[in-house]
Design an enzyme around this catalytic site. Structure first.
Site, PDB file in Angstrom:
ATOM      1  N   CYS A  73      44.535  31.235  37.795  1.00 42.51           N
ATOM      2  CA  CYS A  73      45.031  32.606  37.674  1.00 42.51           C
ATOM      3  C   CYS A  73      45.043  32.946  36.190  1.00 42.51           C
ATOM      4  O   CYS A  73      45.760  32.288  35.407  1.00 42.51           O
ATOM      5  CB  CYS A  73      46.438  32.664  38.261  1.00 42.51           C
ATOM      6  SG  CYS A  73      47.232  34.269  38.048  1.00 42.51           S
ATOM      7  N   CYS A 185      39.942  37.221  35.260  1.00 40.32           N
ATOM      8  CA  CYS A 185      40.862  37.179  36.406  1.00 40.32           C
ATOM      9  C   CYS A 185      40.067  36.462  37.485  1.00 40.32           C
ATOM     10  O   CYS A 185      38.900  36.806  37.735  1.00 40.32           O
ATOM     11  CB  CYS A 185      41.208  38.594  36.836  1.00 40.32           C
ATOM     12  SG  CYS A 185      41.992  38.675  38.462  1.00 40.32           S
TER      13      CYS A 185
HETATM   14  N1  DGL Z   1      43.810  36.195  40.157  1.00 37.09           N
HETATM   15  C1  DGL Z   1      44.754  36.553  39.195  1.00 37.09           C
HETATM   16  C2  DGL Z   1      44.303  36.390  37.778  1.00 37.09           C
HETATM   17  O1  DGL Z   1      43.445  35.555  37.565  1.00 37.09           O
HETATM   18  C3  DGL Z   1      45.731  37.623  39.379  1.00 37.09           C
HETATM   19  C4  DGL Z   1      45.424  38.869  40.079  1.00 37.09           C
HETATM   20  C5  DGL Z   1      46.745  39.564  40.261  1.00 37.09           C
HETATM   21  O2  DGL Z   1      47.547  39.017  41.017  1.00 37.09           O
HETATM   22  O3  DGL Z   1      46.963  40.597  39.623  1.00 37.09           O
HETATM   23  O4  DGL Z   1      44.772  37.016  36.874  1.00 37.09           O
END
Ligand code: DGL
Length: 268
Positions: A73, A185
């Site tokens: 994440c 992301c």
């Molecule tokens: N997949 C996540 C990231 O890499 C977060 C997306 C989210 O929950 O806003 O930042």
């Protein structure tokens, strides 16, 4: 040889871009995945909230005696510095490996970052890129709507609406002359074919989930902690409806994991 699982977490489906790479490049490893589907998205939340969520996600994975924990994440990797620095196991986030890959890939030193608002506002990618190459120019754009596109399966390359949204987000990066874009992301690598078709083949896209897995591979091998026998098993946990997660996960991973997904209320 260490058979303990790799613990991977994200706010939802994004971390499956890392799972995909583990299944392909570390197929012997066991995985425990946690997707905090009850509280997605993380990227629009405050630093305190992201720290608190990350702390709970990590505490949940630590119950499985993981040998390595991966914050798949970008938001947690960028913002939850306290929670991630207290991890007792080996730890991998997505920011450092993605920046290293981008600096290596970029020929003109102009690097774009597409990530959540929390990640962009933290400046984490810019700081790390400029630490590696002080002359690099970094352009960041926060792309919250792309998280929703993935969570709703609007990821086909011919999806007109998704293309228009990506055009709008990528325009300032292309105007700045970037030759490399970090998909900072972990939801965004699921849109990679679509993003690539919008920005053109001259731009190198960096998949943050894949890069984190390559870093994990290196750490496990250097510490003689790889699992080298048999086929790894995976368990997936979510904090909301199983069905919503598994149907999308099956599409994103290209395999049926429905009977491996379990519900957990981790705040109990
Ligand atoms: N997949 C996540 C990231 O890499 C977060 C997306 C989210 O929950 O806003 O930042």
């Amino acid at each position: 040889m260490d058979k303990r699982p790799i613990g991977i977490f994200d706010s939802g489906l994004g971390g499956l871009s890392a799972v995909k790479a583990v299944l392909k490049y570390l197929p012997e490893e066991n995985i425990v995945y946690f997707g905090d589907t009850q509280r997605v998205p993380y990227g629009s939340r405050s630093e305190q909230t992201i720290e608190a969520f990350a702390k709970e996600d990590i505490a949940f994975l630590e119950k499985f005696d993981c040998k390595l924990i991966m914050a798949a994440c970008g938001t947690v990797s960028s913002v939850a510095v306290q929670a991630t620095s207290q991890i007792k196991e080996k730890f991998v986030g997505v920011v450092k490996p993605s920046c290293a890959a981008a600096v290596k890939a970029s020929k003109n030193g102009r690097i774009g970052v597409m990530a959540t608002a929390a990640s962009i506002n933290s400046g984490s990618y810019t700081k790390e890129i400029q630490r590696l190459n002080p002359n690099a120019c970094v352009s960041g754009v926060s792309c919250p709507v792309l998280v929703t596109l993935v969570e709703n399966n609007w990821i086909d390359t011919d999806d007109y609406i998704s293309r228009e949204i990506i055009k709008r987000y990528s325009a300032p990066l292309l105007a700045d002359g970037v030759d490399t874009i970090i998909l900072g992301c972990t939801h965004f690598p699921h849109l990679a074919p679509l993003i690539q078709s919008v920005v053109g083949d001259n731009i190198t896209l960096i998949d943050s989930g894949y890069e984190a897995v390559m870093e994990a591979k290196r750490i496990l091998s250097e510490n003689r902690m790889s699992n080298i026998s048999g086929k790894g098993e995976a368990r997936y946990f979510v904090s909301d409806k199983i069905q919503n997660f598994s149907s999308m996960a099956n599409t994103l991973l290209g395999i049926d994991i429905s009977d491996q997904v379990e519900y957990r209320n981790i705040t109990d």
